[in-house]
Design a protein around this motif. Structure first.
Motif, PDB file in Angstrom:
ATOM      1  N   GLY A  26       0.800  -1.217   0.000  1.00 47.26           N
ATOM      2  CA  GLY A  26       0.000   0.000   0.000  1.00 47.26           C
ATOM      3  C   GLY A  26       0.830   1.263   0.000  1.00 47.26           C
ATOM      4  O   GLY A  26       2.066   1.232   0.022  1.00 47.26           O
ATOM      5  N   PHE A  27       0.131   2.377  -0.020  1.00 49.11           N
ATOM      6  CA  PHE A  27       0.743   3.696  -0.047  1.00 49.11           C
ATOM      7  C   PHE A  27       0.373   4.434   1.234  1.00 49.11           C
ATOM      8  O   PHE A  27      -0.800   4.477   1.625  1.00 49.11           O
ATOM      9  CB  PHE A  27       0.246   4.486  -1.261  1.00 49.11           C
ATOM     10  N   HIS A  28       1.393   5.006   1.903  1.00 50.46           N
ATOM     11  CA  HIS A  28       1.173   5.738   3.141  1.00 50.46           C
ATOM     12  C   HIS A  28       1.214   7.227   2.825  1.00 50.46           C
ATOM     13  O   HIS A  28       2.276   7.783   2.513  1.00 50.46           O
ATOM     14  CB  HIS A  28       2.237   5.377   4.175  1.00 50.46           C
ATOM     15  N   HIS A  29       0.054   7.894   2.907  1.00 51.65           N
ATOM     16  CA  HIS A  29      -0.054   9.282   2.469  1.00 51.65           C
ATOM     17  C   HIS A  29       0.776  10.227   3.324  1.00 51.65           C
ATOM     18  O   HIS A  29       1.378  11.177   2.799  1.00 51.65           O
ATOM     19  CB  HIS A  29      -1.530   9.716   2.489  1.00 51.65           C
ATOM     20  N   ARG A  30       0.808  10.009   4.624  1.00 52.49           N
ATOM     21  CA  ARG A  30       1.508  10.968   5.492  1.00 52.49           C
ATOM     22  C   ARG A  30       3.002  11.023   5.207  1.00 52.49           C
ATOM     23  O   ARG A  30       3.621  12.082   5.330  1.00 52.49           O
ATOM     24  CB  ARG A  30       1.263  10.611   6.959  1.00 52.49           C
ATOM     25  N   THR A  31       3.582   9.894   4.841  1.00 50.05           N
ATOM     26  CA  THR A  31       5.018   9.866   4.549  1.00 50.05           C
ATOM     27  C   THR A  31       5.311   9.815   3.054  1.00 50.05           C
ATOM     28  O   THR A  31       6.481   9.798   2.654  1.00 50.05           O
ATOM     29  CB  THR A  31       5.668   8.644   5.225  1.00 50.05           C
ATOM     30  N   ILE A  34     -10.573  -9.049  11.437  1.00 48.96           N
ATOM     31  CA  ILE A  34      -9.804  -8.337  10.417  1.00 48.96           C
ATOM     32  C   ILE A  34      -8.481  -7.954  11.041  1.00 48.96           C
ATOM     33  O   ILE A  34      -8.450  -7.277  12.078  1.00 48.96           O
ATOM     34  CB  ILE A  34     -10.552  -7.096   9.909  1.00 48.96           C
ATOM     35  N   LEU A  35      -7.395  -8.436  10.458  1.00 52.17           N
ATOM     36  CA  LEU A  35      -6.054  -8.073  10.914  1.00 52.17           C
ATOM     37  C   LEU A  35      -5.632  -6.810  10.199  1.00 52.17           C
ATOM     38  O   LEU A  35      -5.742  -6.708   8.974  1.00 52.17           O
ATOM     39  CB  LEU A  35      -5.076  -9.210  10.613  1.00 52.17           C
ATOM     40  N   ALA A  36      -5.145  -5.820  10.948  1.00 49.59           N
ATOM     41  CA  ALA A  36      -4.729  -4.533  10.381  1.00 49.59           C
ATOM     42  C   ALA A  36      -3.272  -4.274  10.719  1.00 49.59           C
ATOM     43  O   ALA A  36      -2.820  -4.549  11.831  1.00 49.59           O
ATOM     44  CB  ALA A  36      -5.606  -3.401  10.923  1.00 49.59           C
ATOM     45  N   PHE A  37      -2.544  -3.746   9.742  1.00 46.08           N
ATOM     46  CA  PHE A  37      -1.162  -3.329   9.977  1.00 46.08           C
ATOM     47  C   PHE A  37      -1.056  -1.859   9.624  1.00 46.08           C
ATOM     48  O   PHE A  37      -1.347  -1.447   8.494  1.00 46.08           O
ATOM     49  CB  PHE A  37      -0.187  -4.144   9.139  1.00 46.08           C
ATOM     50  N   ASP A  38      -0.634  -1.050  10.596  1.00 50.37           N
ATOM     51  CA  ASP A  38      -0.514   0.401  10.423  1.00 50.37           C
ATOM     52  C   ASP A  38       0.838   0.714   9.795  1.00 50.37           C
ATOM     53  O   ASP A  38       1.888   0.470  10.402  1.00 50.37           O
ATOM     54  CB  ASP A  38      -0.662   1.094  11.778  1.00 50.37           C
ATOM     55  N   PHE A  39       0.815   1.264   8.581  1.00 44.63           N
ATOM     56  CA  PHE A  39       2.060   1.610   7.897  1.00 44.63           C
ATOM     57  C   PHE A  39       2.800   2.739   8.604  1.00 44.63           C
ATOM     58  O   PHE A  39       4.002   2.918   8.407  1.00 44.63           O
ATOM     59  CB  PHE A  39       1.793   2.011   6.445  1.00 44.63           C
ATOM     60  N   GLY A  40       2.095   3.544   9.414  1.00 44.09           N
ATOM     61  CA  GLY A  40       2.744   4.635  10.131  1.00 44.09           C
ATOM     62  C   GLY A  40       3.450   4.163  11.381  1.00 44.09           C
ATOM     63  O   GLY A  40       4.669   4.330  11.528  1.00 44.09           O
ATOM     64  N   SER A  41       2.714   3.555  12.309  1.00 45.20           N
ATOM     65  CA  SER A  41       3.302   3.071  13.558  1.00 45.20           C
ATOM     66  C   SER A  41       3.998   1.730  13.397  1.00 45.20           C
ATOM     67  O   SER A  41       4.769   1.323  14.262  1.00 45.20           O
ATOM     68  CB  SER A  41       2.213   2.947  14.626  1.00 45.20           C
ATOM     69  N   GLU A  42       3.713   1.031  12.289  1.00 40.35           N
ATOM     70  CA  GLU A  42       4.268  -0.295  11.997  1.00 40.35           C
ATOM     71  C   GLU A  42       3.916  -1.293  13.096  1.00 40.35           C
ATOM     72  O   GLU A  42       4.735  -2.088  13.539  1.00 40.35           O
ATOM     73  CB  GLU A  42       5.775  -0.226  11.755  1.00 40.35           C
ATOM     74  N   LYS A  43       2.654  -1.224  13.518  1.00 41.23           N
ATOM     75  CA  LYS A  43       2.139  -2.149  14.516  1.00 41.23           C
ATOM     76  C   LYS A  43       0.856  -2.799  14.009  1.00 41.23           C
ATOM     77  O   LYS A  43       0.152  -2.247  13.165  1.00 41.23           O
ATOM     78  CB  LYS A  43       1.855  -1.423  15.833  1.00 41.23           C
TER      79      LYS A  43
END
Length: 404
Positions: A155-160, A231-240
């Motif tokens: 995916g694409f992380h908009h903030r970074t 639903i398993l979620a992975f946060d591209f920002g916090s990487e958790k």
């Protein structure tokens, strides 16, 4: 004419609306225009200004061995689903065919098929014929020692303003005693890094590009309880990692409890997290329900927004255009689409019966300064219009074969 007469905002606004092919041509106007396409801000501006649906298409992957030739994609117009052209894949992966990981902002992520899935990843931008091969890992020794299953999130992380790939590794000989290995690739950093484990979840899909609120999502269950769905979620920002409780779709008054089979998948609908529940039974009509999480992370905001009955639905292929639900209705009717706005079926589409993957694609300049440059006419690598020598081609071939 010197670009000094044009403020940078005007240049971005004008050139950012052009097709990729024209932007590449205009690089010869002056040095400033030549360098423009490598600036991340301009690449982002170009993506944001491409709002016309006519610039988007649907890609159906076709494995070469099945069709007597090389691997290729068939491009369809995203609005009327008319077939436009074929797009040949100018490289191979050492197996019979690729698996599609996903499509994000003009980048196609491909992987070798079958048991080799996830070991080597290919980022390819066919608009500019650039390829990047990801063959490394932070856990190479473990992968070589154990049989390994891979789960990919792209995916694409908009903030970074960064493209990221998260890879979960299940070492099948020992995963019951140890947590899965997890690593993340950042295109901006151009490297893999280790991150924490995923709390012992196992996803039901090998890959996902369902990104909402900066997180990529999979339909999953706990390793020690195959009947528990989340639903398993992975946060591209916090990487958790995190988990999202599902709505009570098994007891919503429909026919699922009367011997029907269920197929559940995660999707994005108008920037909201959605759950698609296909219910079917051989020789009987099925239905498809779409649940939407109106407030991200709020379990109580789940609501069944659409219920699509009266058709023999075997499989949902996803949502395109934030409106069209693509459905596999079996051999009799092939692929059909359902307009969620009009709440009506469209006529049967021209997709092949053996449709495995269908992704949305649009042109972009992403990856312009990365990886190898390919030629659409030959299976040779080129760099700046000059064919690479034998040594560089052999390096490319070694990178392809590494980990295979």
């Amino acid at each position: 004419m010197s670009s000094i007469h044009f403020p940078i905002e005007i240049l971005y606004n004008i050139l950012g609306r052009l097709p990729v092919k024209e932007i590449i041509r205009f690089r010869c106007v002056c040095k400033a225009w030549r360098d423009l396409v490598i600036y991340p801000n301009f690449i982002s501006t170009h993506l944001n200004l491409q709002t016309d649906d006519s610039d988007r298409c649907l890609l159906q992957y076709k494995a070469g061995p099945r069709f007597g030739g090389k691997d290729f994609f068939v491009a369809f117009n995203a609005r009327n689903f008319a077939e436009n052209s074929n797009l040949e894949v100018p490289f191979s992966c050492g197996t019979n065919y690729f698996e599609m990981v996903g499509s994000v902002n003009g980048l196609l992520c491909l992987s070798p098929s079958s048991t080799l899935f996830g070991r080597t990843l290919y980022l390819w931008n066919p608009s500019i014929w650039k390829l990047k091969i990801l063959s490394g890992s932070c856990f190479r020794r473990q992968i070589e020692k154990w049989q390994t299953d891979f789960i990919i999130g792209f995916g694409f992380h908009h903030r970074t303003n960064d493209y990221k790939i998260v890879r979960i590794m299940y070492l099948t000989e020992i995963y019951k005693r140890e947590p899965p290995r997890v690593e993340i690739f950042s295109l901006a950093r151009n490297s893999w890094r280790k991150v924490g484990n995923n709390s012992w979840f196992y996803t039901r899909d090998m890959s996902s590009t369902v990104v909402v609120n900066g997180c990529v999502h999979w339909f999953a269950f706990r390793i020690n309880d195959v009947y528990s769905n989340y639903i398993l979620a992975f946060d591209f920002g916090s990487e958790k990692f995190g988990e999202i409780t599902l709505p009570n779709y098994l007891h919503d008054g429909d026919s699922q409890s009367h011997g029907y089979e269920l197929e559940v998948s995660v999707a994005v609908l108008r920037e909201s997290l959605a759950l698609i529940v296909s219910c079917y039974k051989t020789h009987l009509n099925g239905c498809c329900n779409i649940w939407v999480m109106k407030e991200y992370g709020m379990v109580e905001s789940w609501g069944k927004q659409y219920s699509i009955p009266n058709e023999r639905i075997f499989r949902c292929l996803g949502i395109v255009n934030n409106r069209d639900l693509m459905l596999d209705a079996g051999d009799e009717k092939g692929v059909i689409s359902y307009d969620l706005d009009k709440q009506d079926y469209n006529k049967p589409l021209v997709f092949d019966e053996d449709l495995d993957e269908l992704v949305t694609f649009r042109e972009s300049l992403v990856l312009y300064e990365e990886g190898f440059r390919l030629t659409p006419r030959k299976d040779l690598l080129v760099e700046g219009g000059i064919h690479l020598g034998k040594r560089k081609r052999s390096v490319f071939e070694l990178l392809q074969q590494k980990w295979l």
